[in-house]
Design a protein around this motif. Structure first.
Motif, mmCIF file in Angstrom:
data_model
loop_
_atom_site.group_PDB
_atom_site.id
_atom_site.type_symbol
_atom_site.label_atom_id
_atom_site.label_comp_id
_atom_site.label_asym_id
_atom_site.label_seq_id
_atom_site.Cartn_x
_atom_site.Cartn_y
_atom_site.Cartn_z
ATOM 1 N N ILE A 1 28.771 29.578 -5.933
ATOM 2 C CA ILE A 1 29.862 28.780 -5.366
ATOM 3 C C ILE A 1 31.122 28.910 -6.216
ATOM 4 C CG2 ILE A 1 30.649 26.425 -4.915
ATOM 5 C CD1 ILE A 1 28.766 27.522 -2.783
ATOM 6 N N ASP A 2 30.974 28.910 -7.524
ATOM 7 C CA ASP A 2 32.128 29.091 -8.424
ATOM 8 C C ASP A 2 32.776 30.452 -8.200
ATOM 9 O OD1 ASP A 2 31.877 26.606 -9.558
ATOM 10 O OD2 ASP A 2 30.747 27.300 -11.314
ATOM 11 N N ALA A 3 31.933 31.477 -8.071
ATOM 12 C CA ALA A 3 32.445 32.832 -7.840
ATOM 13 C C ALA A 3 33.183 32.897 -6.509
ATOM 14 C CB ALA A 3 31.293 33.835 -7.859
ATOM 15 N N ALA A 4 32.648 32.212 -5.501
ATOM 16 C CA ALA A 4 33.290 32.194 -4.183
ATOM 17 C C ALA A 4 34.659 31.516 -4.263
ATOM 18 C CB ALA A 4 32.392 31.469 -3.183
ATOM 19 N N HIS A 5 34.733 30.398 -4.979
ATOM 20 C CA HIS A 5 36.005 29.689 -5.129
ATOM 21 C C HIS A 5 37.059 30.585 -5.760
ATOM 22 C CE1 HIS A 5 34.003 25.430 -5.055
ATOM 23 N NE2 HIS A 5 34.189 25.932 -3.853
ATOM 24 N N ASN A 6 36.651 31.400 -6.706
ATOM 25 C CA ASN A 6 37.588 32.286 -7.405
ATOM 26 C C ASN A 6 38.156 33.372 -6.495
ATOM 27 O OD1 ASN A 6 37.335 30.908 -9.829
ATOM 28 N ND2 ASN A 6 35.641 32.194 -10.553
ATOM 29 N N THR A 7 37.479 33.647 -5.393
ATOM 30 C CA THR A 7 37.972 34.648 -4.444
ATOM 31 C C THR A 7 38.795 34.010 -3.330
ATOM 32 O OG1 THR A 7 36.090 34.523 -2.928
ATOM 33 C CG2 THR A 7 35.873 36.000 -4.811
ATOM 34 N N LYS B 1 36.304 41.078 9.850
ATOM 35 C CA LYS B 1 37.750 40.975 10.107
ATOM 36 C C LYS B 1 38.300 39.594 9.758
ATOM 37 C CE LYS B 1 37.761 44.475 13.772
ATOM 38 N NZ LYS B 1 36.406 44.973 13.473
ATOM 39 N N CYS B 2 38.107 39.243 8.498
ATOM 40 C CA CYS B 2 38.583 37.932 8.052
ATOM 41 C C CYS B 2 39.112 38.028 6.627
ATOM 42 C CB CYS B 2 37.450 36.913 8.119
ATOM 43 S SG CYS B 2 36.044 37.311 7.061
ATOM 44 N N VAL B 3 39.743 36.965 6.177
ATOM 45 C CA VAL B 3 40.208 36.848 4.795
ATOM 46 C C VAL B 3 39.423 35.706 4.151
ATOM 47 C CG1 VAL B 3 42.498 37.748 5.285
ATOM 48 C CG2 VAL B 3 42.079 35.298 5.488
ATOM 49 N N PRO B 4 39.373 35.636 2.811
ATOM 50 C CA PRO B 4 38.553 34.621 2.130
ATOM 51 C C PRO B 4 38.772 33.190 2.605
ATOM 52 C CG PRO B 4 39.267 36.239 0.542
ATOM 53 C CD PRO B 4 39.970 36.582 1.836
ATOM 54 N N LYS B 5 40.020 32.795 2.859
ATOM 55 C CA LYS B 5 40.275 31.402 3.240
ATOM 56 C C LYS B 5 39.734 31.062 4.635
ATOM 57 C CE LYS B 5 44.961 32.107 5.076
ATOM 58 N NZ LYS B 5 46.370 31.713 4.923
ATOM 59 N N GLU B 6 39.292 32.080 5.382
ATOM 60 C CA GLU B 6 38.717 31.852 6.706
ATOM 61 C C GLU B 6 37.189 31.794 6.674
ATOM 62 O OE1 GLU B 6 42.001 34.010 9.598
ATOM 63 O OE2 GLU B 6 40.551 35.274 8.540
ATOM 64 N N ILE B 7 36.647 31.710 5.451
ATOM 65 C CA ILE B 7 35.193 31.686 5.272
ATOM 66 C C ILE B 7 34.753 30.353 4.665
ATOM 67 C CG2 ILE B 7 33.205 32.762 4.124
ATOM 68 C CD1 ILE B 7 34.858 35.331 3.956
ATOM 69 N N ILE B 8 33.695 29.778 5.215
ATOM 70 C CA ILE B 8 33.015 28.644 4.589
ATOM 71 C C ILE B 8 31.656 29.156 4.127
ATOM 72 C CG2 ILE B 8 31.947 26.386 4.961
ATOM 73 C CD1 ILE B 8 34.108 25.715 6.888
ATOM 74 N N TYR B 9 31.275 28.771 2.934
ATOM 75 C CA TYR B 9 30.051 29.301 2.337
ATOM 76 C C TYR B 9 29.207 28.164 1.777
ATOM 77 C CZ TYR B 9 27.341 31.727 -1.336
ATOM 78 O OH TYR B 9 26.342 32.184 -2.176
ATOM 79 N N TYR B 10 27.960 28.031 2.274
ATOM 80 C CA TYR B 10 27.027 27.008 1.807
ATOM 81 C C TYR B 10 25.956 27.644 0.924
ATOM 82 C CZ TYR B 10 28.938 24.113 5.596
ATOM 83 O OH TYR B 10 29.765 23.409 6.435
ATOM 84 N N LEU C 1 30.207 38.589 -4.678
ATOM 85 C CA LEU C 1 31.196 37.523 -4.854
ATOM 86 C C LEU C 1 32.093 37.745 -6.069
ATOM 87 C CD1 LEU C 1 28.832 34.531 -4.042
ATOM 88 C CD2 LEU C 1 30.723 35.350 -2.609
ATOM 89 N N LEU C 2 31.598 38.502 -7.042
ATOM 90 C CA LEU C 2 32.365 38.749 -8.269
ATOM 91 C C LEU C 2 33.228 40.004 -8.192
ATOM 92 C CD1 LEU C 2 29.669 37.861 -10.959
ATOM 93 C CD2 LEU C 2 31.739 36.550 -10.409
ATOM 94 N N ASP C 3 33.012 40.816 -7.174
ATOM 95 C CA ASP C 3 33.722 42.090 -7.054
ATOM 96 C C ASP C 3 34.518 42.104 -5.748
ATOM 97 O OD1 ASP C 3 34.295 44.870 -6.369
ATOM 98 O OD2 ASP C 3 32.978 45.412 -8.029
ATOM 99 N N LYS C 4 35.833 42.141 -5.826
ATOM 100 C CA LYS C 4 36.692 42.071 -4.637
ATOM 101 C C LYS C 4 36.475 43.253 -3.701
ATOM 102 C CE LYS C 4 40.333 39.212 -6.649
ATOM 103 N NZ LYS C 4 41.780 39.094 -6.970
#
Length: 215
Positions: free
Chosen positions: A201-207, A185-194, A170-173
């Motif tokens: 979660i903070d690291a995920a938001h940053n991506t 085959k997706c981009v970050p905004k197409e992912i939901i993460y629980y 999550l910290l490394d693009k």
């Protein structure tokens, strides 16, 4: 939560603390207690005893009065001490009440999360386990919680399979691209993460990932 997003392609879901829970983990602070409750049969026995006492109404049939929750736990603790001589004196009513609360919360959370993941799947979103847990734990929970209708175990992104913790991805693009974005085959905004880990979660938001903290 599902209504917040309508363009998701995949759902990443942690295992421990989100789909599953360990009722003893936060409850057992003393190593001696931990050693006792690590015995699975004893753990089951304790939980059964808890439900057999606290699960009933609080009315005392003899005195015609109502017990408080604390009264019930005191009765349970006395019974536990008789049946388990090795039970440490530091196990208190407060400890047991906390354990029971966490146990029930975990069961409810599991039911809710399974329902949420099921809804995502109905919307043609691909659910994927994203966890630091081991292969053994994954198989155990898939069996005990009947998760096979929601997830494919071979698609789980587990730390030991890729030899790194999920926070590192999550910290490394570049790692995120290699292990999640390109394979699915997706981009970050197409992912939901629980997840129940606020740092992840903070690291995920940053991506740009839609991270939801599960409590």
């Amino acid at each position: 939560m599902i209504a917040l997003f309508n363009n998701e392609k995949i759902v990443l879901c942690d295992l421990g603390g989100v789909l599953t829970t360990n009722p003893w983990e936060d409850f057992i602070e003393h190593q001696t207690i931990r050693n006792i409750f690590d015995d699975q049969e004893l753990s089951k026995k304790v939980v059964r005893e808890v439900f057999s006492i606290v699960g009933y109404t609080y009315k005392d049939p003899i005195k015609k009065t109502y017990w408080t929750e604390k009264d019930c736990w005191e009765i349970f603790l006395e019974k536990a001490k008789q049946e388990i001589p090795s039970l440490p004196k530091c196990v208190t009513v407060k400890h047991l009440m906390k354990m029971y609360s966490q146990y029930n919360h975990g069961i409810l959370r599991t039911k809710v999360m399974k329902r949420i993941i099921g809804k995502h799947k109905q919307n043609k979103t691909k659910p994927i386990i994203f966890s630091n847990n081991t292969e053994f734990w994954l198989r155990k929970q898939f069996s005990e919680l009947h998760l096979k209708h929601l997830f494919l175990d071979e698609e789980a992104i587990l730390s030991h399979r890729i030899a790194m913790p999920k926070i590192k991805i999550l910290l490394d693009k570049d790692l995120l691209k290699k292990h999640i974005l390109e394979p699915y085959k997706c981009v970050p905004k197409e992912i939901i993460y629980y997840d129940d880990n606020a740092e992840c979660i903070d690291a995920a938001h940053n991506t740009g990932i839609n991270g939801i903290l599960v409590c």
